[in-house]
Write an enzyme that holds these catalytic residues in place. Structure first.
Site, PDB file in Angstrom:
ATOM      1  N   ASP A 152       0.882  -1.163   0.000  1.00 42.81           N
ATOM      2  CA  ASP A 152       0.000   0.000   0.000  1.00 42.81           C
ATOM      3  C   ASP A 152       0.920   1.212   0.000  1.00 42.81           C
ATOM      4  O   ASP A 152       1.601   1.475   0.989  1.00 42.81           O
ATOM      5  CB  ASP A 152      -0.888  -0.042   1.251  1.00 42.81           C
ATOM      6  CG  ASP A 152      -1.798   1.179   1.373  1.00 42.81           C
ATOM      7  OD1 ASP A 152      -1.548   2.187   0.678  1.00 42.81           O
ATOM      8  OD2 ASP A 152      -2.751   1.123   2.172  1.00 42.81           O
ATOM      9  N   TYR A 211       0.980   0.660  14.912  1.00 43.92           N
ATOM     10  CA  TYR A 211       0.060   0.513  13.791  1.00 43.92           C
ATOM     11  C   TYR A 211       0.583   1.220  12.546  1.00 43.92           C
ATOM     12  O   TYR A 211       0.914   2.389  12.575  1.00 43.92           O
ATOM     13  CB  TYR A 211      -1.319   1.095  14.135  1.00 43.92           C
ATOM     14  CG  TYR A 211      -2.252   0.993  12.968  1.00 43.92           C
ATOM     15  CD1 TYR A 211      -2.809  -0.230  12.629  1.00 43.92           C
ATOM     16  CD2 TYR A 211      -2.531   2.093  12.177  1.00 43.92           C
ATOM     17  CE1 TYR A 211      -3.650  -0.348  11.537  1.00 43.92           C
ATOM     18  CE2 TYR A 211      -3.371   1.985  11.085  1.00 43.92           C
ATOM     19  CZ  TYR A 211      -3.929   0.766  10.773  1.00 43.92           C
ATOM     20  OH  TYR A 211      -4.740   0.655   9.690  1.00 43.92           O
ATOM     21  N   LYS A 263      -2.961  -2.357   7.770  1.00 44.62           N
ATOM     22  CA  LYS A 263      -3.129  -3.811   7.793  1.00 44.62           C
ATOM     23  C   LYS A 263      -2.216  -4.484   6.783  1.00 44.62           C
ATOM     24  O   LYS A 263      -1.921  -3.937   5.739  1.00 44.62           O
ATOM     25  CB  LYS A 263      -4.575  -4.160   7.460  1.00 44.62           C
ATOM     26  CG  LYS A 263      -5.431  -4.362   8.693  1.00 44.62           C
ATOM     27  CD  LYS A 263      -5.134  -5.683   9.360  1.00 44.62           C
ATOM     28  CE  LYS A 263      -5.836  -5.764  10.701  1.00 44.62           C
ATOM     29  NZ  LYS A 263      -5.208  -6.697  11.610  1.00 44.62           N
TER      30      LYS A 263
HETATM   31  C1  F6R Z   1      -7.711  -0.376   7.827  1.00 48.24           C
HETATM   32  C2  F6R Z   1      -7.554   0.894   7.137  1.00 48.24           C
HETATM   33  C3  F6R Z   1      -8.539   1.979   7.393  1.00 48.24           C
HETATM   34  C4  F6R Z   1      -7.958   3.040   8.306  1.00 48.24           C
HETATM   35  C5  F6R Z   1      -8.979   4.132   8.639  1.00 48.24           C
HETATM   36  C6  F6R Z   1      -8.375   5.258   9.477  1.00 48.24           C
HETATM   37  O1  F6R Z   1      -6.690  -1.251   7.503  1.00 48.24           O
HETATM   38  O2  F6R Z   1      -6.631   1.103   6.384  1.00 48.24           O
HETATM   39  O3  F6R Z   1      -9.748   1.467   7.909  1.00 48.24           O
HETATM   40  O4  F6R Z   1      -7.493   2.449   9.501  1.00 48.24           O
HETATM   41  O5  F6R Z   1      -9.486   4.709   7.452  1.00 48.24           O
HETATM   42  O6  F6R Z   1      -7.257   5.735   8.822  1.00 48.24           O
HETATM   43  P1  F6R Z   1      -6.411   6.979   9.334  1.00 48.24           P
HETATM   44  O7  F6R Z   1      -6.000   6.675  10.749  1.00 48.24           O
HETATM   45  O8  F6R Z   1      -5.261   7.023   8.367  1.00 48.24           O
HETATM   46  O9  F6R Z   1      -7.310   8.176   9.231  1.00 48.24           O
HETATM   47 MG    MG Z   2      -5.042  -2.273   2.135  1.00 49.21          MG
HETATM   48 MG    MG Z   3      -4.232   2.269   2.876  1.00 51.17          MG
END
Ligand code: F6R
Ligand code: MG
Ligand code: MG
Length: 375
Positions: free
Chosen positions: A11, A229, A232
């Site tokens: 990603d 974190y 994923k």
């Molecule tokens: C899960 C994922 C999304 C983000 C969510 C919050 O793997 O990529 O669900 O965790 O959109 O993202 P941030 O913290 O970047 O705003």
């Molecule tokens: Mg992904």
């Molecule tokens: Mg992403």
């Protein structure tokens, strides 16, 4: 002649939050891999996306963990980040390129890898699965069904080459060690490990009859690499099909049941793994639900013939409808377990801060009979 099949993904930023890869990112990756094909480094390639993950599917003659191939993948992700993700200010540009210290192997640095070297058969069908908003343990249930469950795979009962069973190489992602287990006789032990999807994942599956590799999965855990974190570790895997391996239909069969997997919103929830066609390879509702695409190829002297978009079919409509019903049911739980993961498995949580703020207000259980203090 031996061929190496390498699927390397990362990603490196996406369009509209963590929704999907931008078409320009795919174009730049295609340009890089076309140059590598023209120079003879790789035999062939196919670039695609699973939601916000950019997928490089490559064939070559250099074996697994080859530094030139890994460098090609790493540089491709870097170029995509520099030429597209950053200028377009795509979301989380370069997210999975965790280290600047690249030294010839992408393992442990963020990108996910599934690779195998094998002798190309007279006809070599391969199915590649790529998922978004979930983790490597998501493959445990389908891989068990494909290679060890005779109610799924008829060949386990009626094909003499499969009848001897398979070896599951199971990785303990916490301790970084693995164990080889034989089915059918050790299938209960296989299930005992694979049921703990957050810790154990199938690294590969081998045919006992002749030791041929049958399937390989990516088994990265980004949060264990980075210690925090970082998104994923959306997994990939590929499975060799037919003529002594499970048939394509037996390989697809487990995905007719949208089983529950960890991931979804903020990597902290449980949702149904939904089989989708490429055009729906994007995450929407509650950043999901977790999705999987399945592409079917034939190898022709290393060249990739195809793909066929295997879940783009009426046969998976029921699974999709069931998945939407399950998604709806799970979401009604809001922040409650088990729809939300156990704190130890959540990718990020405010629980430690909440507990810290309340620390002085917790009282011993012996005082529970007292009336609450009203001020
Ligand atoms: C899960 C994922 C999304 C983000 C969510 C919050 O793997 O990529 O669900 O965790 O959109 O993202 P941030 O913290 O970047 O705003
Ligand atoms: Mg992904
Ligand atoms: Mg992403």
């Amino acid at each position: 002649m031996k061929v190496t099949f390498s699927v390397i993904k990362a990603d490196v930023g996406s369009l509209a939050g963590h929704h999907r890869v931008h078409p320009k990112q795919i174009e730049v990756a295609q340009r890089e891999l076309q140059a590598a094909k023209d120079s003879g480094l790789i035999v062939d390639y196919f670039v695609t996306n699973a939601g916000d993950d950019l997928q490089l599917i490559m064939t070559h003659r250099r074996g697994v963990n080859n530094s030139e191939i890994h460098t090609l993948a790493w540089n491709t992700f870097k170029r995509v980040t520099e030429e597209v993700s950053k200028p377009l200010k795509l979301y989380a540009a370069g997210q999975d390129l965790l280290s600047e210290a690249f030294s010839g192997n992408v393992r442990g640095l963020g990108p996910g890898v599934a690779e195998a070297e094998f002798e190309e058969r007279p006809s070599e069908p391969i199915v590649v699965f790529m998922a978004d908003k979930t983790e490597p343990g998501a493959w445990n249930l389908p891989l068990y069904r494909i290679f060890a469950d005779p109610f799924n795979t008829a060949g386990l009962v009626i094909d003499p080459k499969i009848k001897e069973g398979f070896i599951f190489r199971v990785l303990d992602m916490v301790e970084d060690r693995f164990v080889d287990l034989k089915t059918p006789e050790e299938s209960y032990d296989v299930l005992a490990l694979l049921g703990t999807t957050s810790r154990y994942a199938v690294h590969s599956v081998w045919r006992r009859h002749d030791g041929e590799i049958a399937a390989v999965a990516s088994t990265t855990r980004l949060n264990l690499i980075a210690g925090r974190y970082v998104g994923k570790d959306d997994p990939v895997m590929f499975v060799r099909a037919q003529a002594g391996f499970p048939a394509v239909g037996e390989i697809l069969e487990p995905f007719s049941f949208p089983h529950l997997v960890a991931g979804w919103m903020r990597g902290s929830h449980v949702g149904p793994l939904t089989p989708v066609p490429l055009r729906q390879s994007q995450c929407t509702r509650f950043d999901g639900p977790p999705r999987v695409i399945g592409l079917g190829f034939q190898l022709a002297n290393g060249a990739l013939v195809g793909p066929s978009d295997l879940f783009d079919d009426v046969a998976f409509e029921y699974a999709r409808a069931k998945a939407m019903e399950v998604a709806d049911y799970m979401r009604r739980h809001g922040p409650f377990m088990p729809a939300r993961l156990d704190p130890g498995e959540m990718e990020y949580t405010t629980l430690p801060e909440v507990l810290k703020a309340l620390e002085g207000r917790f009282r011993p259980g012996s005082e529970i009979g007292e009336a609450p203090r009203r001020r």
